[in-house]
Write an enzyme that holds these catalytic residues in place. Structure first.
Site, PDB file in Angstrom:
ATOM      1  N   LYS A  42       0.827  -1.214   0.000  1.00 42.13           N
ATOM      2  CA  LYS A  42       0.000   0.000   0.000  1.00 42.13           C
ATOM      3  C   LYS A  42       0.864   1.268   0.000  1.00 42.13           C
ATOM      4  CE  LYS A  42      -0.178  -0.471   4.997  1.00 42.13           C
ATOM      5  NZ  LYS A  42      -0.920  -1.059   6.117  1.00 42.13           N
ATOM      6  N   ARG A 134     -11.204   0.814  13.927  1.00 45.81           N
ATOM      7  CA  ARG A 134     -11.008   1.562  12.679  1.00 45.81           C
ATOM      8  C   ARG A 134     -11.886   0.981  11.583  1.00 45.81           C
ATOM      9  NH1 ARG A 134      -5.063   1.727   9.826  1.00 45.81           N
ATOM     10  NH2 ARG A 134      -5.425  -0.516   9.791  1.00 45.81           N
ATOM     11  N   TYR A 254      15.927  30.494   5.179  1.00 45.88           N
ATOM     12  CA  TYR A 254      14.751  31.311   5.493  1.00 45.88           C
ATOM     13  C   TYR A 254      14.673  31.637   6.982  1.00 45.88           C
ATOM     14  CZ  TYR A 254      12.624  30.227   0.937  1.00 45.88           C
ATOM     15  OH  TYR A 254      12.342  30.114  -0.396  1.00 45.88           O
ATOM     16  N   MET A 302      12.214  23.999   0.314  1.00 46.62           N
ATOM     17  CA  MET A 302      11.478  23.059  -0.537  1.00 46.62           C
ATOM     18  C   MET A 302      12.415  22.221  -1.406  1.00 46.62           C
ATOM     19  SD  MET A 302       8.526  23.810  -3.362  1.00 46.62           S
ATOM     20  CE  MET A 302       7.519  24.786  -2.266  1.00 46.62           C
TER      21      MET A 302
END
Ligand SMILES: *Cc1c(COP(=O)(O)O)cnc(C)c1O
Length: 362
Positions: A42, A134, A254, A302
């Site tokens: 998954k 769940r 930053y 980023m």
């Protein structure tokens, strides 16, 4: 004709996947438990890359694969996988036709779903909830599904542990509840399973009745506190593209949260939170450059992250290893996740599409 680029981007930042270690981890669990494997693929194989992972595991002939949605199952079929594929997250009835077309095995946990799926005359797995709350048929209240299960018996039944890695007796209690539920259903179900990585690694007893184990994290190189340990599988790497000296009092990145206490040589690597290198590692991480450990400086951005290479050899184009082999305990997936305040699951599944996945048969 010009080739258009799509993600992943080659030659920027990448993960190296040690295919043989991945296979040895799978074999180690088979050996530990004596049971067939249902590898959990998954979330793009926990971010590692489903295509490469199933290609690596196919020679081991797993009993089935586990996914979390119809689409993930369809991807495996598209890759040519012919084995059973079990969808472990509940799916909506509207998606049953697609699940049927792709020959996927849903996990069902209530009478209405079982009745609806029985129209397709295809196997399903009965999900039994034993404390996770769940999904699945609540272990206390199997009566509501007894008739549906009797009319359309499942190919197998399973439960899922909420804290198998804690060794606090909770998994054993869940096993008790699971067998209580199975007995209360009063239907002979030939195939039962429960163990995830942590339970399989410590050989959690299922009264000798487990028919398979469902490991995820262990395969990808992350162990629990106890039990057998996997080999590391995934290394995250980037390139140095800028090197500069900063003076004492200069700030880096930053928000200027890092101020150099002295003259420092700062290397910029092509990795950032856009690649899944968490921003929460800012000013906390270490990495490896030419075998030496370096400290990360300032906020992770980023696309770029800066490291102090004052006292190590480092040139433009050198490889920076953010985590991976030979990095020592701090540079394991688990160690980096801890520094980031994340779980190792979260760190791996956060690996972004931009990263190239390199499957190496070293
Ligand atoms: C994800 C998952 C697993 C595997 O868990 P790991 O802790 O990664 O081994 C097993 N079973 C189910 C139902 C799951 O959703």
């Amino acid at each position: 004709m010009e080739e258009s680029l799509i993600y992943p981007l080659p030659n920027r930042a990448w993960i190296d996947v040690n295919v043989n270690a991945l296979r040895r981890n799978a074999l180690a669990l088979t050996e530990r438990t004596g049971l067939p494997l249902i590898p959990m693929i998954k979330a793009d194989a926990y971010g590692v890359g489903a295509a490469g992972v199933v290609r690596s595991l196919e020679p081991l002939e797993p009993m089935a694969y586990g996914v979390a949605s119809v689409e993930e199952g369809e991807i495996l079929r598209h890759l040519g996988i012919a084995r059973p594929i079990i969808v472990f997250t509940p799916i909506l009835e509207a998606d049953y036709p697609r699940a049927d077309s792709a020959d996927l095995t849903p996990s069902l946990g209530d009478a209405a779903s079982i009745r609806a799926w029985s129209a397709y005359a295809k196997p399903y797995q009965l999900a039994i909830d034993t404390g996770m709350n769940r999904a699945g048929l609540p272990w206390r209240d199997v009566a509501s599904a007894r008739e549906a299960v009797r009319l359309s018996p499942p190919a197998g039944a399973f439960t899922h542990f909420h804290s198998a890695e804690l060794e606090n007796g909770s998994a054993e209690l869940q096993v008790e509840r699971f067998f209580q539920a199975i007995d209360a259903l009063g239907v002979d179900i030939p195939f039962l399973h429960a163990d995830n990585s942590a339970a399989a690694a410590r050989g959690l007893d299922g009264r000798g009745r487990w028919g398979a184990v469902r490991p995820g994290l262990f395969l990808y190189g992350v162990g629990a506190a106890t039990g057998i340990q996997p080999e590391p599988v995934v290394s995250l790497r980037a390139r140095v593209v800028d090197i500069r000296w900063v003076e004492a009092g200069d700030t880096v990145s930053y928000d200027a949260v890092y101020t150099a206490p002295q003259r420092e040589r700062i290397a910029t690597a092509t990795i950032g939170y856009g690649d899944g290198y968490p921003r929460s590692l800012s000013d906390k991480a270490t990495a490896l450059v030419n075998g030496a450990r370096v400290r990360q400086r300032g906020l992770v951005t980023m696309d770029m992250t800066m490291f102090d290479v004052t006292s190590v050899p480092c040139e433009i184009g050198d490889v920076v290893t953010l985590w991976g082999e030979k990095g020592g305990p701090e540079l394991t997936v688990q160690g980096v996740a801890r520094s980031a305040g994340m779980s190792p699951y979260e760190l791996l599944t956060g690996l972004a599409p931009r990263l190239q996945r390199r499957f190496n048969e070293v």
